[in-house]
Motif scaffolding. Structure first.
Motif, mmCIF file in Angstrom:
data_model
loop_
_atom_site.group_PDB
_atom_site.id
_atom_site.type_symbol
_atom_site.label_atom_id
_atom_site.label_comp_id
_atom_site.label_asym_id
_atom_site.label_seq_id
_atom_site.Cartn_x
_atom_site.Cartn_y
_atom_site.Cartn_z
ATOM 1 N N VAL A 364 -39.889 -57.205 9.000
ATOM 2 C CA VAL A 364 -40.465 -58.319 9.890
ATOM 3 C C VAL A 364 -40.324 -58.560 10.818
ATOM 4 O O VAL A 364 -41.118 -59.532 11.777
ATOM 5 N N GLN A 365 -39.274 -58.207 12.076
ATOM 6 C CA GLN A 365 -39.606 -58.529 12.744
ATOM 7 C C GLN A 365 -40.343 -58.632 13.995
ATOM 8 O O GLN A 365 -40.847 -57.414 13.712
ATOM 9 N N GLU A 366 -40.578 -59.850 14.544
ATOM 10 C CA GLU A 366 -41.578 -60.001 15.869
ATOM 11 C C GLU A 366 -41.106 -58.775 16.567
ATOM 12 O O GLU A 366 -42.797 -57.906 16.860
ATOM 13 N N ASN A 367 -40.546 -57.840 16.946
ATOM 14 C CA ASN A 367 -40.310 -56.667 17.980
ATOM 15 C C ASN A 367 -40.249 -55.456 17.620
ATOM 16 O O ASN A 367 -39.707 -55.427 16.758
ATOM 17 N N PRO A 368 -42.002 -55.044 17.361
ATOM 18 C CA PRO A 368 -41.556 -53.288 17.251
ATOM 19 C C PRO A 368 -40.069 -52.643 17.021
ATOM 20 O O PRO A 368 -40.050 -52.055 16.350
ATOM 21 N N ALA A 369 -39.543 -52.659 18.161
ATOM 22 C CA ALA A 369 -39.340 -51.994 18.671
ATOM 23 C C ALA A 369 -37.994 -52.226 17.824
ATOM 24 O O ALA A 369 -36.778 -50.955 17.489
ATOM 25 N N ASP A 370 -37.479 -53.267 17.425
ATOM 26 C CA ASP A 370 -36.575 -54.017 16.556
ATOM 27 C C ASP A 370 -36.867 -53.165 15.415
ATOM 28 O O ASP A 370 -34.841 -53.307 13.990
ATOM 29 N N ARG A 371 -37.583 -52.980 14.847
ATOM 30 C CA ARG A 371 -37.889 -52.590 12.907
ATOM 31 C C ARG A 371 -37.105 -51.159 12.886
ATOM 32 O O ARG A 371 -37.531 -50.328 13.790
ATOM 33 N N PRO A 372 -36.587 -51.270 11.610
ATOM 34 C CA PRO A 372 -36.351 -49.656 11.437
ATOM 35 C C PRO A 372 -37.373 -48.746 10.684
ATOM 36 O O PRO A 372 -37.843 -49.246 10.961
ATOM 37 N N LEU A 373 -36.512 -47.766 11.336
ATOM 38 C CA LEU A 373 -38.119 -46.612 11.637
ATOM 39 C C LEU A 373 -37.954 -45.920 9.452
ATOM 40 O O LEU A 373 -36.429 -46.943 8.706
ATOM 41 N N MET A 374 -39.123 -45.299 8.825
ATOM 42 C CA MET A 374 -38.556 -45.532 7.511
ATOM 43 C C MET A 374 -37.379 -44.826 6.968
ATOM 44 O O MET A 374 -36.978 -44.599 6.253
ATOM 45 N N SER A 375 -37.287 -43.844 7.476
ATOM 46 C CA SER A 375 -35.891 -43.151 7.296
ATOM 47 C C SER A 375 -34.685 -43.373 7.247
ATOM 48 O O SER A 375 -33.693 -43.542 6.567
ATOM 49 N N SER A 376 -34.268 -44.282 8.717
ATOM 50 C CA SER A 376 -33.488 -45.395 8.387
ATOM 51 C C SER A 376 -33.387 -46.209 7.158
ATOM 52 O O SER A 376 -32.491 -46.922 7.064
ATOM 53 N N VAL A 377 -34.525 -46.781 6.655
ATOM 54 C CA VAL A 377 -34.706 -47.729 5.600
ATOM 55 C C VAL A 377 -34.003 -46.924 4.228
ATOM 56 O O VAL A 377 -33.850 -47.280 3.380
#
Length: 428
Positions: A364-377
């Motif tokens: 839920v970080q503000e910058n989309p680039a900082d959010r992980p891909l679902m494969s990483s999750v």
């Protein structure tokens, strides 16, 4: 003197060569046959033999390219990712057609006693097929703006998605002015009915909650990265997560989903549609959406599943604080475990819960680039050895601000696959 033996009587002297046959005067010898000399052609004949097939071949090629350029626009659109009504897709949809009589019998002629849910786009009924299989029949209302062709296009998308963490579409009926979607029956209905219910939430121990989190992540990984189509859901929320008899999660409702091309990373829309509290900030404020906006919605659900509390529950208080910011403040104060759903008591691993909260805050970080891909999750959830970066503060925006932007928020209470409302197609 040596006398040589006389030759045997069986040895014959060579026969004398035959005398040449005289050709009568005035007669011309017959020409040689094809077996000896081959057929002879005149020069004009050879030219025609070569030229005519060549001209015919050139004409065929020219006609082919002329036909390709003059095809109707509708035919050309079929090759575009935004259209699904090509021959193969139509065959796929046609193979899923179910007679209206079968569905009337299965649902008791859509009896109220078989109604499972109701909403703005229609009602959902439980049905039993002649072979004993249970189904959920979504009956689109007459006022639904979705036309038959749009519905077929949309069905061709959902029909191609097959994953254990996605709800399965079984068939469709387009007879007698009815538009009916037939899904697998999911007996435990939707996650929100358990998570936010004063009595049922105790049935969700940590083991079940963790399984639900992990299953949602795997379903999203399939949509974003592993399926033959790249799909952004855009309306992820607990009411769109269905639970089967073993409490395995299944993502449902692809009504406002978007299909991405292979090289497409994001889309932009002027018509923002979704559910307040789950939409990513860049989508709410600017209409930008991507797989990272789905990641943000997933992060919201993770924090709701851990705490048993709704994000921005305005039903209780219009001024209640955003759950994401409450969790962030608790995270920074190292008291985040105090936000755990109290019904779980001590039946959980603190390190596992903290890791899930950490992953939720990363999403839920503000910058989309900082959010992980679902494969990483999925990797983060599956192994404690995968390092997690420090999260940054979530974006904060008020419901009033989104209302001022004209956002159409969905508050659908259908707890089985809801009727899809828009044709999935990539933003250009």
């Amino acid at each position: 003197m040596v006398r040589l033996p006389a030759p045997s009587s069986s040895t014959q002297a060579p026969a004398p060569a035959p005398a040449p046959v005289a050709v009568p005067t005035g007669l011309t010898p017959k020409p040689a046959t094809a077996s000896t000399e081959g057929r002879k052609y005149s020069v004009p004949g050879i030219v025609l033999i070569i030229l005519l097939p060549t001209v015919a071949a050139i004409n065929l090629v020219a006609c082919f390219f002329f036909w390709r350029r003059k095809r109707p626009l509708a035919k050309t659109k079929h090759s575009d990712p935004s259209y699904f009504a090509d021959e193969e897709d139509n065959e796929s949809v046609d193979s899923m057609l179910i007679d209206i009589s079968t569905l009337r019998v299965a649902t008791g002629n859509f009896a109220d006693s078989n109604k499972l849910g109701d909403g703005g786009f229609g009602a959902v009924y439980k049905g039993i097929l002649p072979d004993g299989d249970e189904i959920a029949v979504k009956r689109l209302s007459k006022s639904s703006t979705q036309g038959v062709e749009e519905l077929k296009n949309e069905l061709s998308l959902v029909a191609k998605l097959r994953h254990k963490n996605l709800v399965t579409l079984l068939g469709v009926c387009l007879e007698q002015q009815e538009r009916l979607l037939v899904y697998e029956f999911v007996p435990n209905r939707s996650l929100d009915l358990f998570l936010f219910d004063a009595e049922k939430h105790v049935e969700l121990d940590w083991e079940k909650r963790y399984k639900i989190i992990n299953g949602i992540a795997r379903g999203l990984q399939y949509l974003h990265e592993d399926s033959q189509l790249r799909v952004v859901h855009r309306d992820l929320k607990t009411s769109n997560i269905l639970l089967d008899k073993d409490m395995n999660p299944k993502i449902s409702d692809f009504g406002i989903a978007r299909l991405f091309g292979q090289d497409q990373t994001h889309g932009i829309t002027k018509h923002v549609v979704g559910t307040y509290g789950y939409m990513a900030p860049e989508y709410v404020m600017c209409g930008n959406y991507s797989v990272k906006s789905d990641s943000s919605s997933f992060g919201v659900m993770v924090l709701e599943i851990v705490t048993g509390r709704k994000n921005n529950d305005y039903n209780n208080s219009e001024k209640s604080q955003d759950l994401l910011n409450v969790m962030w403040d608790r995270w920074m104060a190292t008291t985040v475990l105090d936000m755990m759903d109290p019904c779980m008591n001590t039946s959980f691993s603190e390190s596992c819960v903290l890791r899930c909260i950490h992953i939720g805050l990363l999403c839920v970080q503000e910058n989309p680039a900082d959010r992980p891909l679902m494969s990483s999750v999925v990797m983060m959830l599956g192994s404690d050895t995968v390092p997690l970066s420090a999260p940054s503060k979530p974006a904060f925006y008020t419901k009033e601000a989104s209302d001022n932007l004209g956002i159409e928020s969905h508050h659908r209470r259908l707890h089985l696959p809801a009727g899809d409302t828009q044709q999935p197609r990539p933003t250009r």
